[in-house]
Every structure is written in C-alpha cells, then in structure tokens.
Write an enzyme that holds these catalytic residues in place. Sequence first.
Site, PDB file in Angstrom:
ATOM      1  CB  THR A  99      69.164 -85.623  53.798  1.00 26.94           C
ATOM      2  OG1 THR A  99      68.110 -86.388  53.232  1.00 26.94           O
ATOM      3  CG2 THR A  99      70.490 -86.097  53.223  1.00 26.94           C
ATOM      4  CE  LYS A 142      68.078 -88.648  50.536  1.00 23.21           C
ATOM      5  NZ  LYS A 142      67.184 -87.659  51.073  1.00 23.21           N
ATOM      6  CE  LYS A 145      69.732 -80.633  53.109  1.00 19.88           C
ATOM      7  NZ  LYS A 145      69.738 -81.942  53.786  1.00 19.88           N
TER       8      LYS A 145
END
Lengths: 444, 444
Positions: free
Chosen positions: A101, A182, A251
């Site tokens: 990601t 995402k 994150k």
Amino acid sequence: MAETKPEISFIGLGAMGFGMATNLVKRGYKVTGFDVWKPTLERFQAAGGNIATTPVEAVRGKDYCVCMVATAQQAQAVLIDGENPALPALPKGAALLLCSTVPCAYVQGLGRQLSELGRGDIRLIDSPVSGGAARAADGTLSIMAGGSDDAFEKGRFLLQEMSDPNKLYIVNGGVGAGSNMKMCHQVLAANHILAASEGLGFATHLGLDPHLASREVLKSDAWAWMLENRLPRMLDPEFKPVASALTIILKDTSIITSEARRSGFPTPMSSTAEQVFFSGLGRGYGPDDDSSLIRLYTEGKGKVGPVKGFAETDEAKLKLVKALFKGIYLCSAAETIAFADRCNLDLDQVFELCTSAAGGSTIFQVVGPDIIRLRRGQPLPTDDGEGFKEIAQQLQEAVEEAQRLKAPVYLGSQALTLTQLATQSASDATGPVSRATIAKLWGL
Amino acid sequence: MAETKPEISFIGLGAMGFGMATNLVKRGYKVTGFDVWKPTLERFQAAGGNIATTPVEAVRGKDYCVCMVATAQQAQAVLIDGENPALPALPKGAALLLCSTVPCAYVQGLGRQLSELGRGDIRLIDSPVSGGAARAADGTLSIMAGGSDDAFEKGRFLLQEMSDPNKLYIVNGGVGAGSNMKMCHQVLAANHILAASEGLGFATHLGLDPHLASREVLKSDAWAWMLENRLPRMLDPEFKPVASALTIILKDTSIITSEARRSGFPTPMSSTAEQVFFSGLGRGYGPDDDSSLIRLYTEGKGKVGPVKGFAETDEAKLKLVKALFKGIYLCSAAETIAFADRCNLDLDQVFELCTSAAGGSTIFQVVGPDIIRLRRGQPLPTDDGEGFKEIAQQLQEAVEEAQRLKAPVYLGSQALTLTQLATQSASDATGPVSRATIAKLWGL
C-alpha cells in the site's frame, strides 16, 4: 505432463507477504523469496520456498516479481536505490506486481522511473491488497489492480492466484488507480478500526458488559466488518494475537491525509483518526494490534471523579452505543465516496469493493448508493428507516452522554460537528432529509 | 467618620473566591465567608475575614452575597437545594452576584426559580469573572455582568471593587448575557490553553529548545496571552504552581459545547479541545495545572521510531511552530465571534473584551474586526500582510511536518480541515482572500 508453472520472485515476507508467497508455493509455483529478516527466510524455506539473500538474486531469471514490502521507501530501496536492487536483474518484459500500500503518486513515479532508467519494458501492475493475513495465506485476498492491458495480459493469472474470484478488481485508470482505490477503501478501514475501540470504550464507560454490547451491536444496523474482526483481540486481555499493527493502519491513514492535502480535499474523519493513532504511537502501542487502541478510551473509566449518565437501562445504553457507531460510519462513508470521486474512481466499483471488503458496514451498504446518486444529480429516494436528522440527533445524544461520563469520543464528536455543519448549509430543508445530505459538506 | 461599608457574604473560597474575598477584606469590607473545606475557612479568618459554617449563616442579615462556587450544581446546592441553603436568609432586596462560570440556561433558570419561590425581590447579577487568582486578589478581574438596571444600581459598586476599571463589562441582555459573554470568551481560552501545549509540544518534536521557541513565538504575530501566561508552568518540570486546573477549563469547555449543541451550532475547535481534555482527565491530570497537558504532546518524542522532518534550520522550524499557532488562533477567533453572534451578543463588546482578557492574541486582534465586518455585510479590506491562503498554506506545512515527525497536533489538524472546508465553499475566489473567510463556515 502438466504445463510447468512459471518461476516467481517474492520480495517482502512479512505478515501479509509470507502468507501470499506460501499460498503460491502451495499452488505449485516455484517461489524465491527475499526478506531482510533472516528468521522469516528460514520459515519460508521450511514451507517449501526457495530463498535469496539479496533482491537482485531473488529476481534474476524470473519473469514475475511480487513486491510486498511495508512502505514506498522500502519498495524504492529493494527495487532501485538500495543495496543489490532488483531492477537490473529483472528479465526483459517481466511483470512487476507492487502489492504494497503506497501513495498513488509513488507508484506513478515508479512507472516514470522505469522509463527513465530504460526499463519501460517492465510490466508494472499497481496492485495493493486487502483482507488480512489469513486470506493472504488462502489466496482469497481482495486486490485492486491498475495497469496497462499489456501488463494485465501477462500478470492477471498471478493476481487471480492470490485473490478471491469475486474480489479481484481491475480498476480503470492505469498505474495509480489501484493505489487510489485502496486508499479510498482505507478511509473506511481507518475510521472503522478506531470506531471499534471508541464505541466499545464508550460502552464500558456506560457500564455495559463489552461482550453483550458488541454482540448486540453486531446484530444491529450498526454492524461493521472491522468491529466483528477486531472484537476477539479487543476482548483479549493482551490484545493478542497481533494481526495488524497500529503502525500499519497509521501508515495507510497518513497516505490518505497527505494525498488529500495535495488537492486541498478535506478529510475531517481520517485526520481525526490519524491524530489519535499518533497518540497511541506516542504511548508505545505501535507494534501492538490496532484493536488495542481501546486502551486510549478506557483508561479514565472510574477514575475521573463522580460522573452519572442519563441512560439507565441496558437498552438505552445500547441505543447510544449504536448511535455513536452509526454516526461515525455515516460520515466515514461520505468521506470515502467523496474522496473516491475526487480521485476519479468509478464510484460503482468503489461501492462494490468496499461493501465486500474490510471497510464494509451496514450503514455504508445502505447510504453508499444514495451518496452516489447525489453526486450524479439523480433524485434521492426518501429514506426508508432513519433519515439524516434522526441519525444526527441520536449521535448528539451519544456525544452528550459521553460528555456526562467524561469519556473521549474523538470520532463521534467530529461526526457530530460534521452533521451540524451539513445541517447549517442545508438549513432550508423542512421535510425528511436524506442521509446522503452529509456528503454535501465535501461538495458533492 | 467615614461611611460604614456594607457587610458582604461570600460563598465559595477556592483559588479564585479566596482572592476575591480577601481583596474585599483589604478594601475595608466586613466579609463573612463560607466554604465546605474547613482549612480554607481558617485561612480566611487569618486573613481578616469572618467565617460561617453554613450558607444560611453566612448570608443572614447581609444585603450583598457573592457566590463563587465551582459549578452550577454547587450554586444550586448552596443557594437552594442543599443543607442549610442561603436563600431563606437573604434579606429582602439583597443583591446576589453569581460569579461562577455557569451555563446561561442555569442562571436564567435561577432567576425563574427565585420568582417561583416568592423571592423575586432578590437582585440577581449574572457576573462571571476572568483573569486568574492573582488578579482576583488584586481586585482587577475582568467581569462580564448581566442583570436588571435595578440590580446594577444596587450591586455595581461591588463589581467595581473586584474588577479593573477598564474591564468591567456590563453586557446587554439581562441575566444570562454575562454568562454567554464569558462562555464565548472561553472558546478562545480553551483553544489557546491547549494550543500552548500543542505548539510547544510540536516545537520539541522539531528539536527546538522550548525556551527559545516560546521566546520567539511571543515576540511574533503568533503571540497569545495564554502562551505567555502558561509558559513558566509549562517549562517547570512539575508544572507548578497549580494556577488553573485542567478540570476548570474542561468544565468551561463542556459548557461551550453543550450550549452550542442546544442550537445546533458547530464548535469544531472547542469540541476537539474537549476531547483532548477528556484524554488528559483519563490520564489523571485533572487536578494538575492545565499547562501540564503538554505531556500529551511530548511523550512520543524520540520513541516512535526513526522520523525525519524537512525543516533543518531553527528559523524554518520556528516558522512552522508560528504557523501552527496562527492557524489555530484564526479558527478559534472565527468560532468565538460566530458563537457570540449566535448568542446575540454585541460583537464590538465581545471584541473589546476578548482582546483585553485572557483570550487575547495578535491574530484575534487583527482578524476580529474583519469577521465582524463580514457578519455585517460590510466590505472587507484587503488584508495587509498575510491573507487567508497564506495562513492556510503555512498551517498545512506545519501539519505535514508534524505528520513526518509522527507528532499529534489535534487542533492544528482540525484548523487545517476547517480552512479546507472554507476554501471549498469559497472556491470561486481568485484574487486575495480575506482571513475572515474562515468565518463563512459558521454561516457568517
């Protein structure tokens, strides 16, 4: 004799990568793994994989490379900038699946770097995943993939081996679109992860048994995948086993807020979640399962002096807990869809993906289509069941009760602020107001 | 022979009340004090006061009563509902100065209660104060007073004895207006108190010496009274002496948010501050000086793994710290004035009071008049110096740097969200944009 399956290199054998790589091994691929942490390499070898001690060694001669490191910085290092990077040894025309990601801007920049370095031949697929370690190991992940037709022609079978047949999303828009998809899904994930802690923390301040409270919430229209998934760890005294560390969702959240800032897009919900995550990190909870954030919400219980709420029965208390969840989910749904729209994603695909992935909730399921209609200027149906005013009013009652109990409800308070701001700018409405109204705050 | 000064009863001898009551003693009044805590009564006696062991005993025969308890609940108890309450013994036509910070709704309800109990003769003055214990003891407080002409005729001299001659504000609107004025001022107070901790916490994450940073900030246009006032305690290793406890500003903040909710008025800044205050309370910091909230912002420093900001020089870092403060002060100013407008207060008086009280800041001083002009539909001057876009941009840089350092900046992040929302709804603007633009978010 069966056709020989191609050799695959796999860089990054963490919680997710290890499961993904061993799944490929189980399915008969010859997989050469690399990771900086030696013990995981030994484990991978024991699970039937080959191992390499540098990225360059891992990829040499293999036409397929899956990269599943934790961050864009790590991807840049193993592929190009670090010691013994993979790039020079990738065969001509190789498929490179970046499953980490990362910000859309990073993976798009990676595509440009490849061209600039004379490796435009590499077929880059931007293919972040979702679904957790168990589904990684089963090869039933959700995958959101963007890339050229050419790249998909070569790499699609590999995406299929790692994903559930119904959960492989080819996202229009090329490299970067997968990461954007995402990222938008993670708006739900980040807020729902924190909501699980906040809602159950609130329940304990109310004096509810958390087992009872969570059972009732999960049976109701305040259901969400994240609460169901995090619940066992949240109820474990040590928040074990660690399935997804706080640092991981932090994150992802920082990717959301920093990408949103690049276009001046407001993320009031995700930004609030991020601040609480930073507080958790500062407390040393970074490596712990994210379900352990409930600690930030329960520590004052019984220690903040005499407090007394209004709700007396379990039924009244449960209603407040559900109202808190629903208010948060409503605002998170609007932030998600508005952000996806800003990223030029196909909103129908966003809706389909989010409802069947870790970001799913009953509220998203119900309100998502209305928000999409609002965006398209289509007439909104009169809400069956609760309208905007009812959800906002009940959320307010929950936030008021939390105030009486001196319990923090960061997301609930922010969601209430958003309903107030949305009400203010839509104050000419007299009749029933659609739940989708909240999305007007983001300019939809 | 000099005219004899009237006898005064004084209920509530806490940090503020003790100073106020002894000031009256020094000025030659015969003051009879009551407090539930015996040691403070002994101290008051030693300081020349008379003491009483019940409220009723304290007020009997005295034409003037000052009530300076901590909360509306306590006021209700000592005056009416508790053991040996004051009310039955208050002489006919007595002046009752309620100096506690209470919700407008409470003091207005108290007025109604007096009538219903057949004591409409009592001259109630709604007169909350501001300025801290030192100014209480000097008789130089700021006082915001609402009441009938009749009540002021009787009680004005007493308000004058307790306040600075330039800081006694007679607020139009009768009983309740004083409390509303205080409440709106506390929007600034609450946000600036937390900003002091947040900004200096951010400075330490940046690696700045907090002494240097605070000195530079206080010399700049990021000055605020609260930072200057809290600084010595914030830099004290034990956050001593306790001048104003976290519980006090939390109580005032909860009055703000709960009164705002009654009319659906959004308080994004104060609500954020309140959540952080609840977290501090949960940590056990309730009785500590509010400057100690810096602990919530510094605990992760050096412990959150490798982080690296962009700013390298002290100058660059200081610019970020100032930008964080200014963004917070801008949004707090707008929330304050918009809320005051919602409370039907005289905005010129609000401005005058806030600039000369504990809520003052350079930003408020500069931007306040523009926000008031915006409200009145008057043309806005082109900002000399920084406009809205510059403040928002620099705030964004500060929030981005905090993200890199993994440092929480709850108020800064919220202020950034508000500038984004305001920009979105005013996105047709091309030329310079006035700083007052932010207030449009509240419908001004």
